[in-house]
Design an enzyme around this catalytic site. Sequence first.
Site, PDB file in Angstrom:
ATOM      1  N   GLU A 214       0.823  -1.212   0.000  1.00  0.00           N
ATOM      2  CA  GLU A 214       0.000   0.000   0.000  1.00  0.00           C
ATOM      3  C   GLU A 214       0.859   1.265   0.000  1.00  0.00           C
ATOM      4  O   GLU A 214       0.563   2.221   0.720  1.00  0.00           O
ATOM      5  CB  GLU A 214      -0.929   0.016   1.223  1.00  0.00           C
TER       6      GLU A 214
ATOM      7  N   CYS B 131     -10.841   2.046   6.996  1.00  0.00           N
ATOM      8  CA  CYS B 131     -10.194   3.289   7.412  1.00  0.00           C
ATOM      9  C   CYS B 131     -10.614   4.474   6.558  1.00  0.00           C
ATOM     10  O   CYS B 131     -10.690   5.610   7.047  1.00  0.00           O
ATOM     11  CB  CYS B 131      -8.678   3.135   7.386  1.00  0.00           C
TER      12      CYS B 131
END
Length: 642
Positions: free
Chosen positions: A311, A407
């Site tokens: 990521e 998130c």
Amino acid sequence: MNKEFDVKNFEITDAFWAPRQRLVSETVIPYQEKVLNDEVPGIEKSHALANFRIAAGMEDGEFYGMVFQDSDVAKWLEGVAYSLCVKPDPELERRADEIIRIIAAAQQPDGYLDTYFIIKEPDRKFQNLQECHELYCAGHMMEAAVAYYEATGKDALLKVMQNVVDCIDSHIGTESGKIPGVPGHEEIEIGLLRMYRLTGEKKALKLAAYFINQRGVNPGFFDEETKTRGWIQWENSPHDTEYNQSFAPVRQQKAAKGHSVRAMYLYAAMADYAEISGDRSLAEACEALWNDVTQKQMYLTGGIGQVARWEGFTHAYDLPNDTAYAETCASIGLVMFAKRMLNLRADSKYADVMERALYNGILSGMQLDGKRFFYVNPLEVNPGVSGKLPGYEHVLTKRPEWFGCACCPPNVVRMIASLGKYAWDEKDGVIYSHLFVGGTAKFEQAVIRVESSYPWEGHIRYYFEKSAKKAICLAVRIPSYVKNAVISINEENVEMQRNDSGYAYLERVWERGDIVAVDFEMPVRRTYCNPLVRADENCVALQRGPFVYCFEGADNGENIQQLRIPEEAAFSVSAEPDGLLKGMKVIEFEGIRAVSQDGELYSEIRPEEQTVPMRAIPYFAWGNRGENQMRVWLPERRKGKE
């Protein structure tokens, strides 16, 4: 140390952002509250609020979710706080107060607060700083506590988090008997500095400084921690010190590496602490990192983080479009970093990037109806490949309703609701207008109402409704893409004092009724990428104003990869009259479609070029009209050439 601009001091009323803030207040926040309470059937289960009730002894059950599930509640609460500033809602405030009461009840006698360890593994607290996100969750809850106090004046959550600070300080540090560690996922540094700015509590400042300065001092810390505890949570390698930016002390880091959200939260905290402390070496490190991110590793949309596997960042000029990760949270982190760089130095290059991410890489993270969300924001999608084939699993063609790792959705909420604090600043006797957002802003020295046709047109008016009887400097950012801006005061043109900072400084004794007008053209702009970027060689992208544009199959038919943008194309811009894109400016022109003449996979016959109508829409709006192809970059058909 300058005070952060208060969200309550800017009532946003313009035609672009005000409806989005209302959507957040009236639709998104209630929807996410139901999700956090497991009241929306058929989607990924959250259980985040139930975890707090279980930890508080209010109900029976087991912990469910990610080890950092608490942070979803924290970000949602922070968004609620800003929403209450934008749109007072006594019933929402009552529900938030009740959730805060539950959080307080879950807190342990020593100040510890983390539902995963309270419920599931109480004997393993602070043993796995690398993977277990205790400090990350604490940081987000600190941010929520500060925002809620500033919005409502209520300090219940603030007191909870002051106790958390005491607890963390008693366990972590370089003093004898403490753990000389840092968080595997940065965020607590931001929370601590916000706590300090609000309360002046030196312990919070000292702890933030420790976490920033200690990172990378001992690159082997996570290795040592793993060996000591003898257990793992995620199977993340403690040897990968680039992943969590612990490979070197922060002042020695010159290029962005590792997980992009972790990096942005760290860099934002570094810039914040540099501004508070006056630490020039830290500010210089932030500038080096800023330049690497924005000049070598940032997508045109303000997306960052090129690879799915970690990521995060890869290396300079590696910017693939169809496998881009560009996490929504990473763009939000970039905006936070940009704003703190602005606090260090008013330079429009920071606000330009802040605007780029806001209007493109962040808004794309939420469906127009506010009920679906993107975690990943690619610059190209292809149904049948994207989300299906190995290496493309993360690139989705439509937004999900929720995620197991959620998130991003509450992060979008807190960003849009808090937009006011990114639009303005008042420091050192200067009022800074960073973003062209319409509304009424209140300062110590003046009250200024802004009427803005931005982002669709370049016409902005600043009306002084109240002003101190002394000289005041209004600094208006002129976007870097603007070639010629005309500024007038009370209909008299003034010479624009635009210096290298990119701001026009207008100083005088302002009177009630004075009007500053800023006007500039917003043509369609062809944008080319550095040839070192392999993915975009011989391609062009279209921009207008702050928006990046894209091409969807819904407008251009199948096989968008066949389309070419002629070098001589004449662009027309019009407002969409109805439908999901109503009011948005779209770009239309005569383009080219390359079509095989014999249908063979390989051929010595040049593809035929057919003239076709082409249509581009703002990137943030893609994926709202069904599943279809999308591309930002297309080949340019040059005169007399392929």
